[in-house]
Every structure is written in C-alpha cells, then in structure tokens.
Design a protein around this motif. Structure first.
Motif, PDB file in Angstrom:
ATOM      1  N   GLN A   1       0.957  -1.435   0.259  1.00  0.00           N
ATOM      2  CA  GLN A   1      -0.057   0.161   0.032  1.00  0.00           C
ATOM      3  C   GLN A   1       1.062   1.470  -0.185  1.00  0.00           C
ATOM      4  OE1 GLN A   1      -2.927  -2.095  -0.687  1.00  0.00           O
ATOM      5  NE2 GLN A   1      -3.068   0.089  -0.653  1.00  0.00           N
TER       6      GLN A   1
ATOM      7  N   PHE B   1      -1.594   9.131   3.782  1.00  0.00           N
ATOM      8  CA  PHE B   1      -2.683   9.671   2.528  1.00  0.00           C
ATOM      9  C   PHE B   1      -3.029  11.251   3.041  1.00  0.00           C
ATOM     10  CE2 PHE B   1      -6.608   9.968   1.779  1.00  0.00           C
ATOM     11  CZ  PHE B   1      -6.601  10.370  -0.175  1.00  0.00           C
TER      12      PHE B   1
ATOM     13  N   LYS C   1      -8.379   0.341   2.611  1.00  0.00           N
ATOM     14  CA  LYS C   1      -9.024  -0.146   4.020  1.00  0.00           C
ATOM     15  C   LYS C   1     -10.028  -1.716   3.559  1.00  0.00           C
ATOM     16  CE  LYS C   1     -12.734   3.299   4.243  1.00  0.00           C
ATOM     17  NZ  LYS C   1     -14.052   4.138   3.905  1.00  0.00           N
TER      18      LYS C   1
ATOM     19  N   VAL D   1      -7.049   4.342  -0.542  1.00  0.00           N
ATOM     20  CA  VAL D   1      -7.145   4.923   0.550  1.00  0.00           C
ATOM     21  C   VAL D   1      -8.519   3.918   1.035  1.00  0.00           C
ATOM     22  CG1 VAL D   1      -7.191   7.149   0.690  1.00  0.00           C
ATOM     23  CG2 VAL D   1      -7.236   6.128   2.853  1.00  0.00           C
TER      24      VAL D   1
ATOM     25  N   TYR E   1      -0.587   5.235   7.545  1.00  0.00           N
ATOM     26  CA  TYR E   1      -0.903   5.312   6.055  1.00  0.00           C
ATOM     27  C   TYR E   1      -1.880   6.561   6.297  1.00  0.00           C
ATOM     28  CZ  TYR E   1      -2.909   4.148   1.415  1.00  0.00           C
ATOM     29  OH  TYR E   1      -3.349   3.741   0.366  1.00  0.00           O
ATOM     30  N   ARG E   2      -3.150   6.752   6.568  1.00  0.00           N
ATOM     31  CA  ARG E   2      -4.095   7.445   6.676  1.00  0.00           C
ATOM     32  C   ARG E   2      -3.416   9.115   6.792  1.00  0.00           C
ATOM     33  NH1 ARG E   2      -9.990   6.661   8.276  1.00  0.00           N
ATOM     34  NH2 ARG E   2      -9.068   7.067   9.580  1.00  0.00           N
TER      35      ARG E   2
END
Ligand SMILES: Nc1ncnc2c1ncn2[C@@H]1O[C@H](COP(=O)(O)OP(=O)(O)OP(=O)(O)O)[C@@H](O)[C@H]1O
Ligand SMILES: Nc1nc(=O)c2ncn([C@H]3C[C@H](O)[C@@H](CO)O3)c2[nH]1
Length: 224
Positions: A62, A118, A98, A93, A114-115
């Motif tokens: 990812q 992002f 997800k 994402v 990760y978020r």
C-alpha cells in the motif's frame, strides 16, 4: 487566479482489478488525444509477494502504491490539457487499504500511519474534474483477469473481488469531489465491439463537454 491551473482538466478512471481502466485510458489517448497517466503496476516490487501472502506484505504494498501515485500526480499538471488518470489516489485508501484493514491485514497502528500519510500527501493534490467508474460484476472481472494472464493475479479469489466491489459501490455513491459518470463494463465491450466503443466514447465526450462547461463557467465567475 491562475488561468493555467483552471484550464487543465483531470479525469480519473476508477474501478476494480481488471475492470478495463488501462484499456479505456489507452483508447482515449489514441482516439481523443488525452494525456494518459498509467498506474505503476509493474514497478511495484511488493505486488507479487503481496498476492502470495497478503498479511505479510499489505502495508508495504500500500505504501509503495501511495507514494508512486502521489509522485506521478504531483507532476501531471504541466503535461497536457485533458489528463486521463488510470486509477485514482482515492482508491488506494478508500478501497484497497481499507479492505486490508477490515480483513485484519493492516493493524490499527499501521492503518493510522497510512491514513496520516495519505491525508498529508493528498492535501497537495487537486481533485479530478470528473470521475468515471467502470462498474463490473465479479464473474466479468475474473474472466478478464484470467484473459490478461498476469501470473501473480492467478490466485485472486472471487471473495476478494467482491469485497472490493462492495467498497467501490459505497465509496462511489458518496463521492462528491467531482462530476461522475458510470460505464457498465459488463455490457460494453469497448475492446472488441466497434458499436460499444462508439457508445462509450460518445458518453465520455458528452461528459467532457459538461465538465468543460463547468470549467468555463468557473473561469467566467472568477474573472471579472
Ligand atoms: N469492456 C471490456 N470488454 C471486454 N474486455 C475488456 C474490457 N475492458 C477490458 N477488457 C480486457 O480485460 C483485461 C483487463 O483490462 P485492463 O488491463 O484494461 O484492466 P484494468 O482495470 O486496467 O486492470 P487493473 O486494475 O489490474 O490495472 C484486458 O485483457 C482487456 O483487454
Ligand atoms: N493491494 C493493492 N493496493 C493498491 O492500492 C493497489 N492498486 C493496484 N493494485 C493491484 C491490483 C492489480 O493486481 C494491479 C494493477 O492494478 O495492482 C493494488 N493492490
């Protein structure tokens, strides 16, 4: 207001694995002269390992896709008037990452990291002017993935595609950042059927006209 900035149109093409995004991007490049931005599939050094052990490689894969997508997109605005983008950063994402989080393959701490990454990166990007969703059923996706024959995708399970499809439908329904168009990928074979190709090109051409009118009107409103 920067005239150059608003004279560029970015159209995203979204859809599940094998839905036909790259094929449609290439058709629009050939027929309409749009400037394509393709996904960096073959460059992802984690993808093959990811498909044989999702839990082990989910986060690495990812992160690679996210950074690559951002790297491509931040340079794209100087490259042409109508840019057609094969898969969008939202899908990284909202769909893929997800799903891996929901499956337990990206734990809570990595998901937060990760978020955060992002949102920090996406702050620097413009939303597409329009979004085209190629919607396909799972049997169609399986047939096309098989036909394309990328070895490492041979063990993709129907359940995995179904999970992604559900996330796609939910996300696209609530997506409001740009104008939207849906293409039925089950019924429109824009590869082999000239007739279907014409239908899809006409739908996209009408969509682009509508987007252009929006761009023109924002130009008009913004420039006294
Ligand atoms: N509408 C269509 N009708 C028939 N065949 C199609 C259609 N769209 C794509 N195909 C075929 O399906 C295969 C997958 O298409 P393509 O590589 O364009 O999908 P993609 O959405 O870009 O996939 P990925 O998400 O993996 O990047 C190719 O062999 C292509 O020729
Ligand atoms: N896990 C994962 N996350 C992504 O953000 C992502 N984007 C694309 N892909 C996979 C799907 C196809 O096999 C192949 C081509 O789209 O790459 C992804 N896989």
């Amino acid at each position: 207001m920067d005239r150059r900035e608003i004279s560029i149109m970015i159209i995203g093409i979204c859809g599940n694995i094998g839905a036909g995004k790259s094929s449609l991007t290439s058709l629009l490049e050939r027929v309409q002269g749009f400037t394509p931005v393709y996904e960096a599939v073959d460059e992802n050094p984690f993808l093959k390992d990811f498909y044989s052990d999702m839990k082990r490689w989910a986060f690495h894969s990812q992160l690679f896709f996210l950074i690559k997508r951002f790297d491509f997109l931040k340079r794209v605005e100087d490259e042409g008037k109508i840019i057609i983008q094969d898969r969008t950063i939202y899908e990284d994402v909202e769909i893929f990452a997800k799903n891996l989080h929901l499956m337990g393959y990206i734990d809570e701490r990595d998901w937060r990291l990760y978020r955060d990454t992002f949102y920090t990166l996406s702050d620097h990007l413009k939303a597409p002017t329009g979004m085209i969703y190629i919607k396909c059923s799972v049997p169609t996706l399986i047939e096309r993935i098989k036909m394309r024959g990328r070895g490492y995708e041979s063990n993709i399970e129907p359940e995995y595609l179904q999970r992604l499809n559900s996330l796609y439908d939910t996300w696209f329904e609530s997506y409001t950042a740009s104008e939207k168009l849906v293409i039925n990928g089950d019924t429109h074979d824009f590869i082999a059927s000239k007739k279907d190709q014409q239908i899809v090109l006409k739908d996209i051409s009408d969509f682009v006209k509508k987007l252009s009118a929006g761009v023109q009107s924002s130009l008009f409103n913004g420039e006294p």
